[in-house]
Design a protein around this motif. Structure first.
Motif, mmCIF file in Angstrom:
data_model
loop_
_atom_site.group_PDB
_atom_site.id
_atom_site.type_symbol
_atom_site.label_atom_id
_atom_site.label_comp_id
_atom_site.label_asym_id
_atom_site.label_seq_id
_atom_site.Cartn_x
_atom_site.Cartn_y
_atom_site.Cartn_z
ATOM 1 N N LEU A 80 0.795 -1.225 0.000
ATOM 2 C CA LEU A 80 0.000 0.000 0.000
ATOM 3 C C LEU A 80 0.829 1.276 0.000
ATOM 4 O O LEU A 80 0.472 2.255 -0.643
ATOM 5 N N ASP A 81 1.945 1.261 0.728
ATOM 6 C CA ASP A 81 2.703 2.516 0.840
ATOM 7 C C ASP A 81 3.696 2.714 -0.298
ATOM 8 O O ASP A 81 4.334 3.755 -0.367
ATOM 9 N N HIS A 82 3.837 1.741 -1.180
ATOM 10 C CA HIS A 82 4.775 1.919 -2.305
ATOM 11 C C HIS A 82 4.304 1.106 -3.501
ATOM 12 O O HIS A 82 4.819 0.050 -3.819
ATOM 13 N N GLY A 83 3.289 1.650 -4.165
ATOM 14 C CA GLY A 83 2.640 0.942 -5.261
ATOM 15 C C GLY A 83 3.575 0.611 -6.405
ATOM 16 O O GLY A 83 3.366 -0.385 -7.105
ATOM 17 N N GLU A 84 4.605 1.418 -6.595
ATOM 18 C CA GLU A 84 5.484 1.182 -7.749
ATOM 19 C C GLU A 84 6.182 -0.169 -7.655
ATOM 20 O O GLU A 84 6.637 -0.724 -8.656
ATOM 21 N N ALA A 85 6.266 -0.755 -6.427
ATOM 22 C CA ALA A 85 6.894 -2.069 -6.261
ATOM 23 C C ALA A 85 5.970 -3.199 -6.719
ATOM 24 O O ALA A 85 6.407 -4.321 -6.903
ATOM 25 N N SER A 86 4.700 -2.906 -6.871
ATOM 26 C CA SER A 86 3.762 -3.920 -7.353
ATOM 27 C C SER A 86 3.352 -3.531 -8.760
ATOM 28 O O SER A 86 3.633 -2.445 -9.221
ATOM 29 N N ALA A 87 2.702 -4.432 -9.447
ATOM 30 C CA ALA A 87 2.178 -4.078 -10.773
ATOM 31 C C ALA A 87 0.669 -3.901 -10.693
ATOM 32 O O ALA A 87 -0.013 -3.865 -11.708
ATOM 33 N N CYS A 88 0.142 -3.785 -9.469
ATOM 34 C CA CYS A 88 -1.311 -3.747 -9.284
ATOM 35 C C CYS A 88 -1.887 -2.398 -9.700
ATOM 36 O O CYS A 88 -1.254 -1.365 -9.528
ATOM 37 N N ASP A 89 -3.106 -2.451 -10.179
ATOM 38 C CA ASP A 89 -3.872 -1.237 -10.427
ATOM 39 C C ASP A 89 -4.866 -1.031 -9.291
ATOM 40 O O ASP A 89 -5.282 -1.983 -8.633
ATOM 41 N N VAL A 90 -5.267 0.229 -9.100
ATOM 42 C CA VAL A 90 -6.325 0.545 -8.153
ATOM 43 C C VAL A 90 -7.583 0.859 -8.960
ATOM 44 O O VAL A 90 -7.613 1.829 -9.724
ATOM 45 N N LEU A 91 -8.592 0.020 -8.826
ATOM 46 C CA LEU A 91 -9.864 0.239 -9.519
ATOM 47 C C LEU A 91 -10.740 1.139 -8.652
ATOM 48 O O LEU A 91 -10.942 0.849 -7.477
ATOM 49 N N PHE A 104 0.583 3.980 -7.500
ATOM 50 C CA PHE A 104 -0.296 3.068 -8.234
ATOM 51 C C PHE A 104 -0.910 3.764 -9.439
ATOM 52 O O PHE A 104 -1.135 4.972 -9.418
ATOM 53 N N ARG A 105 -1.241 2.957 -10.449
ATOM 54 C CA ARG A 105 -2.099 3.460 -11.511
ATOM 55 C C ARG A 105 -3.537 3.285 -11.051
ATOM 56 O O ARG A 105 -3.989 2.153 -10.849
ATOM 57 N N GLY A 106 -4.244 4.377 -10.864
ATOM 58 C CA GLY A 106 -5.667 4.305 -10.547
ATOM 59 C C GLY A 106 -6.457 4.329 -11.837
ATOM 60 O O GLY A 106 -6.086 5.019 -12.783
#
Lengths: 217, 217
Positions: A142-153, A174-176
């Motif tokens: 949650l605190d560093h979205g760039e480490a994941s490839a997840c998107d926020v819908l 994150f990419r929202g």
């Protein structure tokens, strides 16, 4: 921006607060118990090395925040909403709640109002714009979205409010993505249960989702 | 393997049939009208350059297939299931149906039985094992999954049947993932509506989803 995180002492709330503090924002951490909120704020501040976070009661955090993020277990959802109802009037409420059944947490649950997000919107009324976001992100990212490839819908009935939540996701790396009306939160909230099952079945810790096939990819 | 594609003359059915034919499988294309099924089979065979597909009535395709894939519009779902009910007994039925409301196709719809997949399982009874799969894949990618980064989420109450559908996805070049019980099809089917909205909002043609954070990545 002054961001209130109501229920900010849990894993999700702490991760979000830490991420926004790192991104240079002012964070108000709310709890039912002032002392717990203060301790969590101190932990955030010690990590980021500046006085970015302040702990207080949920209602006070909601009143002081320019935008309010709600991260409580589903069984505290309605009570907390009633507690902050007046304080959030006219604001955007970002609801992170997943309607998990405490008795059967692995079982997909459609709550009476369709989704926690729709229930929040119905309870708070039209003067508060509710959007769903961040349900599918493991607290580890949650605190560093760039480490994941997840998107926020992001789902909600107000397009401007969705854009505000998309900006909040961007602050965390994150990419929202605009995922449409509040009704679609049924899918986004339910995805969390499905991802928890995938975590168990594939021995993963933070399964998430990414939308593929968008033009900029 | 001998794969029946019931409702195989639509865009989804054709894409799946073509992909499995390319992967060396025998495909039985079903339709309510024999002539249409035969024409579609001829188109598949002309494309792959061998007699991989045969067209016939839905019921005959379901009877002759070792595994049966159902790709019909939701408003033909129940009628088609009743038509093939005896023919699929003891087999795995892979249901690709999304419960789209013809009057409001952009609106997420939870059907009376929770999901098309659960409705199919309830109608066919326990001797037929129903799994949900392929709902989230744009027909543009169905026959060559490796060109997309999409995953195929597979839900159903029988774990072996889920594995069979995962193999079918693999034949098309997709990563199939075990997404749990039939109840989770509510999320997987609903995701299609959400992805159609993302296609419109982001001017994409084939938005899909990929599960991130799995150990092998």
């Amino acid at each position: 921006m002054r961001i209130a995180v109501v229920g900010g002492t849990g894993k999700e709330g702490y991760g979000l607060a830490l991420g926004w503090a790192r991104a240079g924002q002012e964070v108000l951490i709310g709890s039912r118990v002032t002392e717990r909120a203060v301790r969590t704020a101190e932990a955030v501040n010690a990590t980021v090395g500046r006085a970015a976070a302040t702990g207080m009661l949920n209602r006070d955090a909601a009143a002081a925040g320019e935008i309010v993020v709600l991260t409580v277990p589903y069984d505290a959802h309605e009570t907390t909403l009633k507690d902050i109802q007046e304080a959030v009037r006219g604001k955007v409420l970002v609801d992170v709640t997943v309607p998990v059944d405490p008795e059967k947490p692995r079982h997909l649950r459609i709550p009476p109002g369709g989704s926690a997000t729709e229930e929040a919107q119905a309870l708070l009324g039209p003067e508060t714009r509710v959007v769903a976001a961040f349900q599918n992100i493991s607290h580890a990212y949650l605190d560093h979205g760039e480490a994941s490839a997840c998107d926020v819908l992001v789902c909600g009935d107000d397009a401007d409010a969705r854009q505000e939540a998309i900006k909040l996701a961007g602050l965390l790396g994150f990419r929202g993505l605009d995922a449409g009306p509040a009704r679609n939160a049924r899918v986004v909230e339910g995805l969390t249960i499905l991802l928890m099952g995938i975590n168990r079945r594939y021995k993963a810790k933070g399964a998430g989702i990414r939308i593929t096939g968008l033009p900029d990819q």
